[in-house]
Design an enzyme around this catalytic site. Structure first.
Site, mmCIF file in Angstrom:
data_model
loop_
_atom_site.group_PDB
_atom_site.id
_atom_site.type_symbol
_atom_site.label_atom_id
_atom_site.label_comp_id
_atom_site.label_asym_id
_atom_site.label_seq_id
_atom_site.Cartn_x
_atom_site.Cartn_y
_atom_site.Cartn_z
ATOM 1 N N LYS A 89 -7.801 17.010 -31.326
ATOM 2 C CA LYS A 89 -7.073 15.996 -30.560
ATOM 3 C C LYS A 89 -6.310 16.707 -29.453
ATOM 4 O O LYS A 89 -5.924 17.870 -29.603
ATOM 5 C CB LYS A 89 -6.075 15.274 -31.477
ATOM 6 C CG LYS A 89 -5.695 13.895 -31.001
ATOM 7 C CD LYS A 89 -6.706 12.863 -31.439
ATOM 8 C CE LYS A 89 -6.314 11.472 -30.996
ATOM 9 N NZ LYS A 89 -7.224 10.444 -31.489
ATOM 10 N N GLY A 149 -0.168 -5.960 -33.708
ATOM 11 C CA GLY A 149 -0.647 -5.143 -32.591
ATOM 12 C C GLY A 149 -1.878 -5.782 -31.978
ATOM 13 O O GLY A 149 -2.915 -5.891 -32.636
ATOM 14 N N GLY A 205 -3.541 -4.996 -28.968
ATOM 15 C CA GLY A 205 -4.037 -4.229 -27.823
ATOM 16 C C GLY A 205 -5.554 -4.259 -27.759
ATOM 17 O O GLY A 205 -6.194 -5.250 -28.122
ATOM 18 N N VAL A 262 -7.839 -2.916 -29.538
ATOM 19 C CA VAL A 262 -8.526 -3.169 -30.808
ATOM 20 C C VAL A 262 -8.063 -4.490 -31.430
ATOM 21 O O VAL A 262 -8.881 -5.338 -31.795
ATOM 22 C CB VAL A 262 -8.281 -2.024 -31.821
ATOM 23 C CG1 VAL A 262 -9.012 -2.305 -33.126
ATOM 24 C CG2 VAL A 262 -8.725 -0.693 -31.249
HETATM 25 P P1 NAI Z 1 -3.321 -0.292 -27.409
HETATM 26 O O1 NAI Z 1 -2.323 0.621 -26.786
HETATM 27 O O2 NAI Z 1 -4.333 -0.968 -26.559
HETATM 28 O O3 NAI Z 1 -2.564 -1.463 -28.212
HETATM 29 C C1 NAI Z 1 -1.461 -1.260 -29.032
HETATM 30 C C2 NAI Z 1 -0.735 -2.599 -29.129
HETATM 31 O O4 NAI Z 1 0.320 -2.461 -30.070
HETATM 32 C C3 NAI Z 1 -0.126 -3.064 -27.824
HETATM 33 O O5 NAI Z 1 -0.421 -4.433 -27.597
HETATM 34 C C4 NAI Z 1 1.377 -2.842 -28.040
HETATM 35 O O6 NAI Z 1 2.186 -3.780 -27.310
HETATM 36 C C5 NAI Z 1 1.482 -3.076 -29.525
HETATM 37 N N1 NAI Z 1 2.643 -2.473 -30.164
HETATM 38 C C6 NAI Z 1 3.231 -1.284 -29.884
HETATM 39 N N2 NAI Z 1 4.263 -1.072 -30.719
HETATM 40 C C7 NAI Z 1 4.306 -2.130 -31.559
HETATM 41 C C8 NAI Z 1 5.121 -2.480 -32.654
HETATM 42 N N3 NAI Z 1 6.124 -1.682 -33.059
HETATM 43 N N4 NAI Z 1 4.889 -3.646 -33.291
HETATM 44 C C9 NAI Z 1 3.886 -4.461 -32.891
HETATM 45 N N5 NAI Z 1 3.069 -4.187 -31.846
HETATM 46 C C10 NAI Z 1 3.273 -3.034 -31.206
HETATM 47 O O7 NAI Z 1 -4.010 0.561 -28.568
HETATM 48 P P2 NAI Z 1 -5.400 0.331 -29.267
HETATM 49 O O8 NAI Z 1 -6.446 1.087 -28.552
HETATM 50 O O9 NAI Z 1 -5.602 -1.126 -29.537
HETATM 51 O O10 NAI Z 1 -5.179 1.092 -30.638
HETATM 52 C C11 NAI Z 1 -4.360 0.547 -31.655
HETATM 53 C C12 NAI Z 1 -4.220 1.573 -32.772
HETATM 54 O O11 NAI Z 1 -5.507 1.880 -33.274
HETATM 55 C C13 NAI Z 1 -3.594 2.902 -32.345
HETATM 56 O O12 NAI Z 1 -2.854 3.416 -33.421
HETATM 57 C C14 NAI Z 1 -4.804 3.798 -32.107
HETATM 58 O O13 NAI Z 1 -4.507 5.165 -32.287
HETATM 59 C C15 NAI Z 1 -5.744 3.283 -33.184
HETATM 60 N N6 NAI Z 1 -7.144 3.521 -32.900
HETATM 61 C C16 NAI Z 1 -7.708 2.997 -31.765
HETATM 62 C C17 NAI Z 1 -9.048 3.214 -31.508
HETATM 63 C C18 NAI Z 1 -9.720 2.606 -30.316
HETATM 64 O O14 NAI Z 1 -10.972 2.589 -30.280
HETATM 65 N N7 NAI Z 1 -8.975 2.077 -29.331
HETATM 66 C C19 NAI Z 1 -9.878 4.030 -32.408
HETATM 67 C C20 NAI Z 1 -9.202 4.472 -33.615
HETATM 68 C C21 NAI Z 1 -7.869 4.245 -33.811
#
Ligand code: NAI
Length: 357
Positions: free
Chosen positions: A81, A181, A183, A185
């Site tokens: 990473k 969350g 985002g 995903v």
């Molecule tokens: P993202 O950054 O697009 O979305 C994260 C979301 O969580 C945002 O909408 C944000 O406003 C929200 N958020 C942040 N803090 C929060 C809290 N305390 N309570 C509620 N909501 C909160 O990230 P993404 O890509 O959707 O990833 C989400 C998680 O999944 C992360 O932990 C990431 O490491 C993990 N992940 C993502 C992958 C991917 O393909 N994007 C692959 C494997 C793991």
């Protein structure tokens, strides 16, 4: 660019390299946890950390998680990473990610990068101008685009497998899923769940995301501090890590926890607390492996084939839940055993090969 490559300074890590270039603001770390199964693949995070210590810890624990994720997913990849510590609002992104691409290139293919929190497909296109050791590229550049929908598909498959294991139910109709969350995903997962007929409750610190999804899909908006308390079949953490604290686990009213967020367990004992409460926890590095499978197969398989491989995560979840129940251990411990056995088998095969030479 100055490079501080410190081999074995962190015990179980193969390599931790620090890259710094004041001309473009690059201040980052690439952590390679293991290359036993193959080159270390893991995304690069770009955000402002409170300290160099915090940035390094983030890289190390995430790199280790990637080793386990790849091993359980059956991929011939190791774990690594990268983190870049900086203010995304005040840098020349092209200069920064070109410099990061040079850093990746200097490791000679031991580390392969991809997008992660704070980085985009466009950033990976910039990285690709300096190195071939990058995945997560758009289709126009030979990739399969954003891996997030594949991550969501893997979470969906894992969640369905967990519920089927628990009560034999094969449909999400009549189920309630709480997603925290929304985002890249989480939002896709919510759409998939609604399409499958589940009732979905959602929360996010970004109120606009909540309102948009509630308006579009008719899902129930819940405050972030309440989402884990609602009575549901599954709690799906899809925001940040460390969410499964002892207090939160005590308040859960679900059969299973299955989500995308990395490093969900606040402490190692969280896995036992969940097991003690009779809540089936699908380890994050199993449930969220869809994105890794997506980037691992880019340029080698079609999106349809990748999706078929991602759906196989459901079978792995069934196996894991079965093994954990039979051995009387937590699902986290069972998944770690599977990963470590695969890595050990590769090491044993190597040493046997060495002995016969
Ligand atoms: P993202 O950054 O697009 O979305 C994260 C979301 O969580 C945002 O909408 C944000 O406003 C929200 N958020 C942040 N803090 C929060 C809290 N305390 N309570 C509620 N909501 C909160 O990230 P993404 O890509 O959707 O990833 C989400 C998680 O999944 C992360 O932990 C990431 O490491 C993990 N992940 C993502 C992958 C991917 O393909 N994007 C692959 C494997 C793991």
């Amino acid at each position: 660019m100055t490079t501080d490559t410190s081999l074995d300074r962190y015990g179980e890590f193969e390599q931790v390299a620090h890259f710094r270039d004041d001309t473009n603001g690059l201040d980052g770390l690439i952590a390679i946890h293991s290359t036993v199964l193959g080159p270390a693949l893991g995304g690069v995070r770009f955000r402002r950390y409170r300290s160099g210590f915090e940035a390094r810890n983030d890289a190390l624990r995430l790199a280790r998680g990637m080793t386990y994720k790849a091993a359980v997913a059956g991929l011939d990849l190791g774990g690594g990473k990268a983190v870049i510590d900086g203010d995304p609002g005040s840098v020349d992104r092209v200069a920064l990610f070109r410099a990061f691409g040079e850093a990746v290139e200097s490791l000679g293919g031991r580390y392969i990068t991809a997008e992660d929190v704070g980085t985009t497909v466009e950033d990976m296109v910039t990285v690709a101008t300096e190195t071939g050791h990058v995945v997560g590229l758009p289709e126009s550049k030979g990739g399969l685009g954003d891996p997030s929908p594949s991550t969501a598909l893997g979470v969906l498959a894992s969640l369905k497998a967990a519920l089927a294991f628990l009560d034999g139910g094969s449909t999400l109709v009549g189920r309630t899923i709480a997603v925290c969350g929304l985002g890249k995903v989480g939002a896709v997962l919510v759409r998939m769940l609604v399409e499958e007929g589940a009732a979905v409750a959602v929360a996010d610190v970004d109120g606009e995301r909540v309102t948009a999804l509630a308006d579009q899909l008719g899902v129930k908006a819940v405050e972030v501090e309440d989402i884990h308390r609602i009575s549901a079949d599954v709690f799906a953490p899809c925001a940040l890590g460390g969410i499964l604290t002892s207090n939160l686990i005590r308040e859960l009213d679900v059969q299973a926890v299955v989500g995308a967020a990395n490093n969900q367990l606040a402490t190692p004992s969280s896995a036992d607390l969940l097991a003690g409460r009779g809540i089936a926890y699908v380890p994050d590095f199993v449930a969220n492996a869809g994105g890794l499978i997506h980037v691992a197969w880019e340029a080698k398989a079609s999106l349809a084939d990748v999706q078929t491989k991602v759906l196989e995560l459901g079978d792995r979840v069934t196996d894991l839940l079965t093994q954990a129940a039979e051995a009387g251990i937590s699902t986290q411990a069972a998944a770690e055993k599977v990963a470590e056995a695969r890595i050990q088998a590769r090491l044993d095969a190597r040493s046997q090969l060495g002995a016969t030479r």
